[in-house]
Design a protein around this motif. Structure first.
Motif, PDB file in Angstrom:
ATOM      1  N   ALA A  86      43.782   2.121 -39.158  1.00 24.85           N
ATOM      2  CA  ALA A  86      43.707   1.284 -38.117  1.00 24.85           C
ATOM      3  C   ALA A  86      45.359   1.011 -38.291  1.00 24.85           C
ATOM      4  CB  ALA A  86      42.916  -0.263 -37.809  1.00 24.85           C
ATOM      5  N   PHE A  87      46.301   0.336 -38.631  1.00 24.48           N
ATOM      6  CA  PHE A  87      47.746  -0.236 -39.713  1.00 24.48           C
ATOM      7  C   PHE A  87      48.801   0.493 -38.725  1.00 24.48           C
ATOM      8  CE2 PHE A  87      50.973  -1.529 -42.141  1.00 24.48           C
ATOM      9  CZ  PHE A  87      50.887  -2.352 -41.641  1.00 24.48           C
ATOM     10  N   LEU A  88      48.442   1.704 -39.685  1.00 28.18           N
ATOM     11  CA  LEU A  88      49.612   3.432 -39.079  1.00 28.18           C
ATOM     12  C   LEU A  88      49.043   2.960 -37.657  1.00 28.18           C
ATOM     13  CD1 LEU A  88      49.113   5.118 -42.520  1.00 28.18           C
ATOM     14  CD2 LEU A  88      50.840   3.515 -41.903  1.00 28.18           C
ATOM     15  N   PHE A  89      47.606   3.796 -36.772  1.00 28.00           N
ATOM     16  CA  PHE A  89      48.010   3.526 -35.656  1.00 28.00           C
ATOM     17  C   PHE A  89      48.199   2.319 -34.725  1.00 28.00           C
ATOM     18  CE2 PHE A  89      43.671   6.422 -36.694  1.00 28.00           C
ATOM     19  CZ  PHE A  89      44.580   7.644 -37.023  1.00 28.00           C
ATOM     20  N   THR A  90      47.949   1.066 -35.017  1.00 25.13           N
ATOM     21  CA  THR A  90      48.903   0.238 -34.728  1.00 25.13           C
ATOM     22  C   THR A  90      50.596  -0.121 -34.633  1.00 25.13           C
ATOM     23  OG1 THR A  90      46.606  -0.503 -35.171  1.00 25.13           O
ATOM     24  CG2 THR A  90      48.494  -2.081 -34.131  1.00 25.13           C
ATOM     25  N   ILE A  91      50.815   0.454 -35.741  1.00 23.32           N
ATOM     26  CA  ILE A  91      52.508   0.373 -35.443  1.00 23.32           C
ATOM     27  C   ILE A  91      53.219   1.650 -34.290  1.00 23.32           C
ATOM     28  CG2 ILE A  91      54.449   1.406 -37.098  1.00 23.32           C
ATOM     29  CD1 ILE A  91      52.996   0.590 -39.056  1.00 23.32           C
ATOM     30  N   LYS A  92      51.963   2.809 -34.393  1.00 25.48           N
ATOM     31  CA  LYS A  92      52.929   3.184 -33.361  1.00 25.48           C
ATOM     32  C   LYS A  92      52.601   3.120 -32.206  1.00 25.48           C
ATOM     33  CE  LYS A  92      54.365   7.333 -31.857  1.00 25.48           C
ATOM     34  NZ  LYS A  92      56.030   7.182 -31.973  1.00 25.48           N
ATOM     35  N   VAL A  93      51.228   2.117 -31.742  1.00 26.80           N
ATOM     36  CA  VAL A  93      50.978   1.710 -30.626  1.00 26.80           C
ATOM     37  C   VAL A  93      51.909   0.897 -29.623  1.00 26.80           C
ATOM     38  CG1 VAL A  93      48.655   0.815 -28.672  1.00 26.80           C
ATOM     39  CG2 VAL A  93      48.648   2.778 -30.723  1.00 26.80           C
ATOM     40  N   PHE A  94      52.194  -0.603 -31.219  1.00 29.41           N
ATOM     41  CA  PHE A  94      52.710  -1.596 -30.567  1.00 29.41           C
ATOM     42  C   PHE A  94      54.295  -1.034 -30.425  1.00 29.41           C
ATOM     43  CE2 PHE A  94      50.529  -4.781 -32.403  1.00 29.41           C
ATOM     44  CZ  PHE A  94      49.687  -5.250 -31.772  1.00 29.41           C
ATOM     45  N   ALA A  95      54.782   0.274 -31.104  1.00 26.26           N
ATOM     46  CA  ALA A  95      56.466   0.673 -30.985  1.00 26.26           C
ATOM     47  C   ALA A  95      56.706   0.961 -29.301  1.00 26.26           C
ATOM     48  CB  ALA A  95      56.726   2.154 -32.387  1.00 26.26           C
ATOM     49  N   VAL A  96      55.734   1.560 -28.756  1.00 27.20           N
ATOM     50  CA  VAL A  96      55.663   2.692 -27.394  1.00 27.20           C
ATOM     51  C   VAL A  96      54.907   1.699 -26.643  1.00 27.20           C
ATOM     52  CG1 VAL A  96      56.134   4.651 -28.482  1.00 27.20           C
ATOM     53  CG2 VAL A  96      53.807   3.970 -27.948  1.00 27.20           C
ATOM     54  N   ASN A  97      54.552   0.063 -26.467  1.00 28.33           N
ATOM     55  CA  ASN A  97      54.307  -0.470 -26.112  1.00 28.33           C
ATOM     56  C   ASN A  97      54.731  -1.511 -25.858  1.00 28.33           C
ATOM     57  OD1 ASN A  97      51.748   1.483 -23.704  1.00 28.33           O
ATOM     58  ND2 ASN A  97      51.353   1.677 -26.104  1.00 28.33           N
ATOM     59  N   PRO A  98      54.357  -2.836 -24.548  1.00 30.01           N
ATOM     60  CA  PRO A  98      54.256  -4.384 -25.132  1.00 30.01           C
ATOM     61  C   PRO A  98      53.854  -4.603 -25.820  1.00 30.01           C
ATOM     62  CG  PRO A  98      54.486  -3.826 -22.305  1.00 30.01           C
ATOM     63  CD  PRO A  98      54.350  -2.411 -23.194  1.00 30.01           C
ATOM     64  N   ILE A  99      54.066  -5.540 -26.856  1.00 30.58           N
ATOM     65  CA  ILE A  99      53.207  -5.968 -27.689  1.00 30.58           C
ATOM     66  C   ILE A  99      52.096  -7.355 -27.061  1.00 30.58           C
ATOM     67  CG2 ILE A  99      54.300  -8.210 -28.276  1.00 30.58           C
ATOM     68  CD1 ILE A  99      53.063  -7.592 -31.215  1.00 30.58           C
ATOM     69  N   THR A 100      52.397  -7.601 -26.061  1.00 30.32           N
ATOM     70  CA  THR A 100      51.363  -8.229 -24.720  1.00 30.32           C
ATOM     71  C   THR A 100      50.544  -7.732 -24.773  1.00 30.32           C
ATOM     72  OG1 THR A 100      53.595  -8.414 -23.040  1.00 30.32           O
ATOM     73  CG2 THR A 100      53.826 -10.434 -24.556  1.00 30.32           C
ATOM     74  N   VAL A 101      50.797  -6.541 -23.693  1.00 28.14           N
ATOM     75  CA  VAL A 101      49.567  -5.856 -23.420  1.00 28.14           C
ATOM     76  C   VAL A 101      48.775  -5.127 -24.334  1.00 28.14           C
ATOM     77  CG1 VAL A 101      49.172  -3.868 -22.037  1.00 28.14           C
ATOM     78  CG2 VAL A 101      50.983  -5.721 -21.397  1.00 28.14           C
ATOM     79  N   ALA A 102      49.845  -4.527 -25.375  1.00 34.04           N
ATOM     80  CA  ALA A 102      48.265  -3.912 -25.918  1.00 34.04           C
ATOM     81  C   ALA A 102      48.134  -4.531 -27.103  1.00 34.04           C
ATOM     82  CB  ALA A 102      49.873  -2.510 -26.956  1.00 34.04           C
ATOM     83  N   GLY A 103      48.659  -6.096 -27.507  1.00 35.28           N
ATOM     84  CA  GLY A 103      47.582  -7.071 -28.783  1.00 35.28           C
ATOM     85  C   GLY A 103      46.887  -7.141 -27.719  1.00 35.28           C
ATOM     86  N   PRO A 104      46.288  -8.467 -26.489  1.00 39.45           N
ATOM     87  CA  PRO A 104      45.368  -8.020 -26.335  1.00 39.45           C
ATOM     88  C   PRO A 104      43.758  -7.452 -26.064  1.00 39.45           C
ATOM     89  CG  PRO A 104      47.358  -9.816 -25.603  1.00 39.45           C
ATOM     90  CD  PRO A 104      47.567  -8.380 -25.961  1.00 39.45           C
ATOM     91  N   ILE A 105      44.511  -6.011 -25.488  1.00 40.99           N
ATOM     92  CA  ILE A 105      43.590  -4.846 -24.951  1.00 40.99           C
ATOM     93  C   ILE A 105      43.054  -4.451 -26.617  1.00 40.99           C
ATOM     94  CG2 ILE A 105      43.478  -3.091 -23.937  1.00 40.99           C
ATOM     95  CD1 ILE A 105      45.474  -3.884 -22.565  1.00 40.99           C
ATOM     96  N   MET A 106      43.870  -4.306 -27.526  1.00 36.70           N
ATOM     97  CA  MET A 106      43.122  -4.199 -28.814  1.00 36.70           C
ATOM     98  C   MET A 106      42.404  -4.659 -29.345  1.00 36.70           C
ATOM     99  SD  MET A 106      46.812  -1.201 -30.251  1.00 36.70           S
ATOM    100  CE  MET A 106      45.184  -1.052 -31.659  1.00 36.70           C
ATOM    101  N   ALA A 107      42.732  -6.365 -28.723  1.00 41.03           N
ATOM    102  CA  ALA A 107      41.670  -7.252 -29.741  1.00 41.03           C
ATOM    103  C   ALA A 107      40.582  -6.882 -29.699  1.00 41.03           C
ATOM    104  CB  ALA A 107      43.020  -8.765 -29.727  1.00 41.03           C
ATOM    105  N   GLY A 108      40.568  -7.474 -27.836  1.00 40.85           N
ATOM    106  CA  GLY A 108      39.314  -8.137 -26.699  1.00 40.85           C
ATOM    107  C   GLY A 108      38.577  -6.507 -26.766  1.00 40.85           C
ATOM    108  N   ALA A 109      39.219  -5.218 -26.744  1.00 46.46           N
ATOM    109  CA  ALA A 109      38.461  -4.278 -27.240  1.00 46.46           C
ATOM    110  C   ALA A 109      37.320  -3.771 -29.059  1.00 46.46           C
ATOM    111  CB  ALA A 109      38.875  -2.637 -27.170  1.00 46.46           C
ATOM    112  N   THR A 110      38.738  -4.730 -29.903  1.00 47.66           N
ATOM    113  CA  THR A 110      37.238  -4.893 -30.842  1.00 47.66           C
ATOM    114  C   THR A 110      36.598  -5.553 -31.488  1.00 47.66           C
ATOM    115  OG1 THR A 110      40.228  -3.717 -31.716  1.00 47.66           O
ATOM    116  CG2 THR A 110      38.586  -4.995 -33.848  1.00 47.66           C
ATOM    117  N   PHE A 111      37.008  -6.263 -30.347  1.00 45.43           N
ATOM    118  CA  PHE A 111      36.159  -8.337 -30.532  1.00 45.43           C
ATOM    119  C   PHE A 111      35.001  -7.713 -29.865  1.00 45.43           C
ATOM    120  CE2 PHE A 111      34.266 -11.553 -27.888  1.00 45.43           C
ATOM    121  CZ  PHE A 111      34.351 -12.170 -28.684  1.00 45.43           C
TER     122      PHE A 111
END
Length: 114
Positions: free
Chosen positions: A52-77
């Protein structure tokens, strides 16, 4: 969101790791001792958290963290809550469901405000 499938993989690995941690915790409570700390559930959780950490690094590298972070956190929640209800028979009361909906609405508002 760019790298949608990597984001989904990160989310599912994170959810799987949390389920494995819960299973490991139940085993530790039932069988205290040192060897239980290297159980397959704990090893699986560490592996899944690592992925999950490795995938998240890649996702954050190509997306705004202000979008990817909340979406991923919400989906995980949401998925962890559903997994807890399905796998561990934990109760999803109306109050919890309303709280989850409120959090998801907030995440939607944050990600749409860019």
């Amino acid at each position: 969101m760019n790298q949608f499938w990597l984001a989904m993989a990160a989310i599912l690995c994170n959810v799987g790791a949390q389920v494995a941690v819960k299973l490991a915790g139940q085993k530790i409570e039932a069988q205290p001792g040192l060897l239980v700390w290297i159980s397959p559930e704990i090893l699986l959780a560490v592996f899944l958290y690592g992925l999950a950490f490795l995938f998240t690094i890649k996702v954050f590298a190509v997306n705004p963290i202000t979008v990817a972070g909340p979406i991923m956190a919400g989906a995980t929640f949401v998925l962890v809550s559903l997994a807890g209800s399905i796998i561990f028979a934990e109760v999803l009361s109306l109050q919890r469901l309303l709280g989850m909906a409120t959090i998801l609405l907030g995440i939607l508002m944050v990600t749409r405000s860019i």
